[in-house]
Design a protein around this motif. Structure first.
Motif, PDB file in Angstrom:
ATOM      1  N   GLN A   1     -45.190 -25.404   6.354  1.00  0.00           N
ATOM      2  CA  GLN A   1     -44.639 -25.358   7.706  1.00  0.00           C
ATOM      3  C   GLN A   1     -44.093 -23.974   8.042  1.00  0.00           C
ATOM      4  O   GLN A   1     -43.032 -23.819   8.632  1.00  0.00           O
ATOM      5  N   GLY A   2     -44.848 -22.956   7.620  1.00  0.00           N
ATOM      6  CA  GLY A   2     -44.542 -21.583   8.011  1.00  0.00           C
ATOM      7  C   GLY A   2     -43.464 -20.882   7.217  1.00  0.00           C
ATOM      8  O   GLY A   2     -43.069 -19.771   7.561  1.00  0.00           O
ATOM      9  N   LYS A   3     -42.975 -21.500   6.115  1.00  0.00           N
ATOM     10  CA  LYS A   3     -41.918 -20.869   5.333  1.00  0.00           C
ATOM     11  C   LYS A   3     -42.270 -20.880   3.848  1.00  0.00           C
ATOM     12  O   LYS A   3     -43.009 -21.735   3.373  1.00  0.00           O
ATOM     13  N   PHE A   4     -41.700 -19.887   3.110  1.00  0.00           N
ATOM     14  CA  PHE A   4     -41.900 -19.817   1.665  1.00  0.00           C
ATOM     15  C   PHE A   4     -41.151 -20.946   0.964  1.00  0.00           C
ATOM     16  O   PHE A   4     -40.020 -21.289   1.336  1.00  0.00           O
ATOM     17  N   TYR A   5     -41.789 -21.501  -0.079  1.00  0.00           N
ATOM     18  CA  TYR A   5     -41.143 -22.495  -0.928  1.00  0.00           C
ATOM     19  C   TYR A   5     -41.441 -22.169  -2.381  1.00  0.00           C
ATOM     20  O   TYR A   5     -42.537 -21.714  -2.719  1.00  0.00           O
ATOM     21  N   SER A   6     -40.464 -22.441  -3.243  1.00  0.00           N
ATOM     22  CA  SER A   6     -40.717 -22.366  -4.673  1.00  0.00           C
ATOM     23  C   SER A   6     -41.568 -23.559  -5.082  1.00  0.00           C
ATOM     24  O   SER A   6     -41.696 -24.545  -4.338  1.00  0.00           O
ATOM     25  N   TRP A   7     -42.137 -23.500  -6.279  1.00  0.00           N
ATOM     26  CA  TRP A   7     -43.004 -24.577  -6.751  1.00  0.00           C
ATOM     27  C   TRP A   7     -42.278 -25.924  -6.749  1.00  0.00           C
ATOM     28  O   TRP A   7     -42.822 -26.940  -6.311  1.00  0.00           O
ATOM     29  N   ASP A   8     -41.027 -25.941  -7.220  1.00  0.00           N
ATOM     30  CA  ASP A   8     -40.308 -27.212  -7.299  1.00  0.00           C
ATOM     31  C   ASP A   8     -39.613 -27.585  -5.993  1.00  0.00           C
ATOM     32  O   ASP A   8     -38.885 -28.570  -5.933  1.00  0.00           O
ATOM     33  N   GLY A   9     -39.867 -26.808  -4.921  1.00  0.00           N
ATOM     34  CA  GLY A   9     -39.344 -27.159  -3.611  1.00  0.00           C
ATOM     35  C   GLY A   9     -40.309 -28.010  -2.812  1.00  0.00           C
ATOM     36  O   GLY A   9     -40.002 -28.414  -1.678  1.00  0.00           O
ATOM     37  N   LEU A  10     -41.492 -28.296  -3.391  1.00  0.00           N
ATOM     38  CA  LEU A  10     -42.513 -29.123  -2.751  1.00  0.00           C
ATOM     39  C   LEU A  10     -43.006 -30.149  -3.770  1.00  0.00           C
ATOM     40  O   LEU A  10     -42.754 -30.014  -4.976  1.00  0.00           O
ATOM     41  N   SER A  11     -43.724 -31.164  -3.299  1.00  0.00           N
ATOM     42  CA  SER A  11     -44.228 -32.159  -4.251  1.00  0.00           C
ATOM     43  C   SER A  11     -45.341 -31.588  -5.115  1.00  0.00           C
ATOM     44  O   SER A  11     -45.608 -32.093  -6.206  1.00  0.00           O
ATOM     45  N   TYR A  12     -46.004 -30.528  -4.650  1.00  0.00           N
ATOM     46  CA  TYR A  12     -46.952 -29.801  -5.498  1.00  0.00           C
ATOM     47  C   TYR A  12     -47.097 -28.384  -4.973  1.00  0.00           C
ATOM     48  O   TYR A  12     -46.838 -28.097  -3.811  1.00  0.00           O
ATOM     49  N   GLY A  13     -47.501 -27.487  -5.867  1.00  0.00           N
ATOM     50  CA  GLY A  13     -47.671 -26.094  -5.474  1.00  0.00           C
ATOM     51  C   GLY A  13     -47.962 -25.225  -6.680  1.00  0.00           C
ATOM     52  O   GLY A  13     -48.211 -25.719  -7.788  1.00  0.00           O
ATOM     53  N   PHE A  14     -47.933 -23.911  -6.466  1.00  0.00           N
ATOM     54  CA  PHE A  14     -48.239 -22.934  -7.509  1.00  0.00           C
ATOM     55  C   PHE A  14     -46.930 -22.370  -8.065  1.00  0.00           C
ATOM     56  O   PHE A  14     -46.057 -21.933  -7.308  1.00  0.00           O
ATOM     57  N   ALA A  15     -46.808 -22.390  -9.395  1.00  0.00           N
ATOM     58  CA  ALA A  15     -45.574 -21.927 -10.033  1.00  0.00           C
ATOM     59  C   ALA A  15     -45.640 -20.459 -10.424  1.00  0.00           C
ATOM     60  O   ALA A  15     -44.601 -19.808 -10.560  1.00  0.00           O
ATOM     61  N   ARG A  16     -46.856 -19.903 -10.619  1.00  0.00           N
ATOM     62  CA  ARG A  16     -46.980 -18.529 -11.095  1.00  0.00           C
ATOM     63  C   ARG A  16     -48.062 -17.781 -10.319  1.00  0.00           C
ATOM     64  O   ARG A  16     -48.950 -18.394  -9.720  1.00  0.00           O
ATOM     65  N   HIS A  17     -47.974 -16.456 -10.386  1.00  0.00           N
ATOM     66  CA  HIS A  17     -48.978 -15.616  -9.754  1.00  0.00           C
ATOM     67  C   HIS A  17     -50.305 -15.718 -10.521  1.00  0.00           C
ATOM     68  O   HIS A  17     -50.317 -16.002 -11.726  1.00  0.00           O
ATOM     69  N   PRO A  18     -51.432 -15.460  -9.870  1.00  0.00           N
ATOM     70  CA  PRO A  18     -52.721 -15.459 -10.569  1.00  0.00           C
ATOM     71  C   PRO A  18     -52.781 -14.343 -11.618  1.00  0.00           C
ATOM     72  O   PRO A  18     -52.183 -13.276 -11.438  1.00  0.00           O
ATOM     73  N   VAL A  19     -53.502 -14.608 -12.690  1.00  0.00           N
ATOM     74  CA  VAL A  19     -53.630 -13.624 -13.767  1.00  0.00           C
ATOM     75  C   VAL A  19     -55.096 -13.409 -14.103  1.00  0.00           C
ATOM     76  O   VAL A  19     -55.947 -14.277 -13.880  1.00  0.00           O
TER      77      VAL A  19
END
Length: 570
Positions: free
Chosen positions: A425-443
Motif C-alpha cells: 500500500q505504497g509504504k516500506f515494510y520489514s519482512w515480519d511486518g507483513l504476512s509474507y515478504g522478503f527478509a534479505r537483499h538478493p545475492v
C-alpha cells in the motif's frame, strides 16, 4: 463475460508495476582534487517544469561552515550539455528560479551582495548569457537575509522580497525579466488582514503559481490593534479573490510552503499538527493532513496540478511521492541501507509538471530520474530485463516460499549493489511486518538461495512471517534496486500475489467503461479474491465486479497492482 485487452496467460510473469532510471549527472566528490577541501557541495538546484534542464550551483565547503569558490552549471536532463557559466568574482549564490522550458533562469546572491542575475540559454549550440539585472541596493529598504526568488513559467517576471529599512517589515516585489522599469508591489505586508483585526508584518518565504496570479507566503508576524508587534509566523495566500489566512492566529507556521503551478492547491506545515504535511485549496478550503512529516525541514515540490509532492522522507531516509489528497503515495527509490544501496534525498527535490521526472541532490551528487520511460529512452543506468518468481504466487501453506531471481545488466559501469524492499500500500515494510515478504537483499554469492556465485544472477527468498499476527497480506510488492559502480540506479517493482496452490484461471472477462477503451486481461482467482495477472489498478481502489458485466465510472485508469472483489449478480 468480462475480458481485458493485454490478455496474458496465468503462467506469464506480470509486467513491472513501476520502473525508473536514475543517472548521476554531476559528481562533486573530489571535484577540487588535491585541495584540503576537495568536495563540491551543491547549494542550490532547480529543474525546469518540463523536466528538460537543471540549473545548479555550489562550491567548496570549508571549516564546516563556509562555502567558497562558487560555480554555476546547467545540464540537460539526460546528462548532455553540462555547461559551466562563469560568475563575477567572489559571487555567491543563494537561490535559483527557472522557467518552464529551461531556456531562462535567475539566481540571487546573499544579502550583502544584493544582486539578481539572469541567464538566457540558446540551443544548438547551448550557450548561456549571464546578465546582471537587479541591484537591490538601488531599492528603498534592505535586502532579505535569505533572498528567495521565483519566476513565472514563461520566465517573463522575477519575484523577490524586500524589507523596510526602518520598520523591518517588507513585502513581495516583481520586475520584468530585463530588470528595468518600476518594481510592482505584489504583496504589501501592511495590507494583509490577519484574524482578530490585526495586520501583517514582513513576508519571509513565498512561492508563486506558473502565471504569478496566485501566491503563497508566510508572514514573520503581525501588528495588533495597538500596533504592537507579535512575532508569530503564519501562512497566507493571495489570489484573484483576495487574501486568505491558512494558519490560525494561535498557531505558528513551520518552514515548508508550496503552491501548484495551476495556482489551485497549496502545501504547508504549521503547529496545527507539526508532524504532518497539510494540503488545501488556495482559499484555505479542503484542508487535509496528508503525509507524515517526521523531522524533515527540506522543502519539496508539487506537480503542476498539485496532486503529488516529491519530498525528502527523512523517516525512511529516501525520497517519497505523496498524494496530496491523503490517498497514499509511493517510494520511487530504495530504502536507505548502508549495507546495500543508500541514495538519500538530501536537498532540492524537484518533480516535473506531469510527475514523470525528478531530480535531487544526494551528498555531492546531482541525480535525475525518469519514471516508466518509453522504449526510445536511452539511459546509462543498469537495466533489469526480468524479475522472476518461482512459483508465481505465495501459496497458503505456512512453510511456503517463493524464489526471486533477476539478472541485471550494467551499462555505463558494472553492477555493484542490489537491494530489495517490501512495499505494501505504497509504504516500506520489514519482512515480519507483513504476512509474507522478503527478509534479505538478493545475492550472487553461491550461498543461500543463490546456486552459482558471480554468474550475474541474483536470488532472494520470500517466506511467511511465522510470528506475524496482523491482517493477511494478499499482495507484496518486490521493490528491486540495482546500482552500478558510478552510482547510476534502476528501480523496478513487481507484485508477488498470494494464491491457492492451483489458481483457477477464468476465461477472458469483459469490463466495459464509460470511455471508449475496453481493457482486457486474464484473471486468476483465490477464494473470493481475484487478481489480475497483468496487475491492473483502477484509480487506486478496489473494483467491484458484478457478474456478468460491470460498467466502470469515469476517472478510472489502468495502472498496476489491484485486487478485485467478486460479488454475485443481483
Amino acid at each position: 463475460m468480462l475480458f481485458l485487452i493485454f490478455a496474458m496467460s496465468c503462467t506469464q510473469a506480470a509486467a513491472y508495476n513501476f520502473y525508473a532510471n536514475y543517472e548521476v549527472l554531476f559528481n562533486g566528490y573530489d571535484y577540487f582534487s588535491g585541495d584540503a577541501y576537495p568536495h563540491f557541495v551543491i547549494k542550490a538546484a532547480r529543474m525546469s517544469g518540463d523536466g528538460s534542464r537543471i540549473a545548479f550551483a555550489g562550491g567548496r565547503f570549508i571549516d564546516g561552515a563556509t562555502t567558497v569558490d562558487y560555480k554555476l552549471f546547467i545540464v540537460d536532463f539526460n546528462g548532455d550539455n553540462l555547461v559551466e557559466i562563469p560568475l563575477p568574482t567572489d559571487t555567491k549564490i543563494e537561490d535559483i528560479a527557472i522557467n518552464d522550458d529551461g531556456s531562462r533562469f535567475f539566481f540571487s546572491t546573499p544579502w550583502w551582495q544584493a544582486k539578481i542575475y539572469k541567464v538566457d540559454i540558446t540551443e544548438n549550440p547551448v550557450i548561456a548569457q549571464l546578465t546582471d539585472i537587479i541591484n537591490l541596493n538601488d531599492f528603498p529598504g534592505k535586502a532579505d537575509y535569505t533572498m528567495p526568488i521565483r519566476t513565472t513559467a514563461r520566465g517573463d517576471w522575477i519575484y523577490f522580497t524586500r524589507r523596510h529599512a526602518s520598520s523591518g517589515g517588507g513585502g513581495i516585489l516583481r520586475l520584468p525579466h530585463t530588470g528595468t522599469g518600476t518594481a510592482e508591489i505584489v504583496v504589501d505586508d501592511t495590507q494583509v488582514p490577519v484574524q482578530g483585526g490585526n495586520t501583517g508584518w514582513e513576508v519571509e518565504r513565498f512561492d508563486i503559481s506558473d502565471d504569478g496570479s496566485s501566491i503563497l507566503f508566510s508572514l514573520e508576524g503581525y501588528r495588533n490593534a495597538d500596533s504592537n508587534l507579535i512575532s508569530k509566523r503564519g501562512w497566507f495566500t493571495k489570489t484573484a479573490t483576495g487574501f486568505h489566512q491558512l494558519t490560525p492566529t494561535d498557531k505558528a507556521a513551520l518552514e515548508q510552503g508550496l503552491i501548484s503551478g495551476n495556482g489551485e492547491k497549496v502545501v504547508f506545515t504549521d503547529y496545527s499538527n507539526e508532524y504532518q504535511y497539510i494540503s488545501a485549496n488556495t482559499d484555505g478550503s479542503s484542508r487535509v493532513e496528508f503525509q507524515d512529516r517526521g523531522y524533515n525541514n527540506v522543502v519539496g515540490m508539487l506537480t503542476f496540478d498539485g496532486n503529488k509532492m516529491f519530498y525528502a522522507d527523512h523517516v525512511a531516509k529516501t525520497g517519497r511521492i505523496a498524494n496530496t489528497d491523503g490517498s497514499g503515495g509511493m517510494h520511487p527509490l530504495p530504502s536507505h541501507d548502508v549495507n546495500s544501496i543508500a541514495v538519500d534525498v538530501d536537498a532540492f527535490p524537484q518533480i516535473s509538471n506531469n510527475a514523470s521526472r525528478v531530480s535531487f541532490v544526494n551528498n555531492s551528487q546531482l541525480y535525475a530520474g525518469i519514471f516508466n520511460p518509453d522504449i526510445h529512452w536511452v539511459s546509462k543506468a543498469p537495466s533489469i530485463p526480468t524479475m522472476n518468481f518461482d512459483p508465481l504466487y505465495m501459496f497458503e501453506e505456512a512453510d511456503a516460499q517463493v524464489k526471486l531471481t533477476t539478472q541485471p545488466v550494467g551499462k555505463a559501469a558494472a553492477v555493484s549493489r542490489v537491494s530489495l524492499n517490501n512495499i505494501h500500500q505504497g509504504k516500506f515494510y520489514s519482512w515480519d511486518g507483513l504476512s509474507y515478504g522478503f527478509a534479505r537483499h538478493p545475492v550472487d554469492s553461491g550461498t543461500g538461495p543463490d546456486l552459482v556465485a558471480d554468474d550475474g544472477i541474483y536470488s532472494a527468498i520470500a517466506a511467511k512471517a511465522s510470528h506475524y499476527t496482523g491482517p493477511e497480506t494478499y499482495a507484496t510488492v518486490a521493490h528491486l534496486g540495482v546500482m552500478d559502480e558510478l552510482g547510476n540506479l534502476t528501480v523496478a517493482d513487481k507484485t508477488l500475489w498470494r494464491s491457492t496452490p492451483d489458481p483457477v484461471c477464468i476465461e477472458p472477462l469483459t469490463v466495459l467503461s464509460n470511455f471508449t477503451t475496453i481493457y482486457v486481461a486474464t484473471l486468476c482467482s483465490s477464494s473470493d479474491l481475484i487478481s489480475f495477472v497483468s496487475t491492473i489498478l483502477l484509480d487506486g481502489r478496489f473494483l467491484t465486479i458484478v457478474s456478468p458485466v460491470t460498467t466502470l465510472g469515469n476517472g478510472f485508469s489502468v495502472k498496476s497492482g489491484a485486487i478485485l472483489r467478486v460479488l454475485p449478480a443481483k
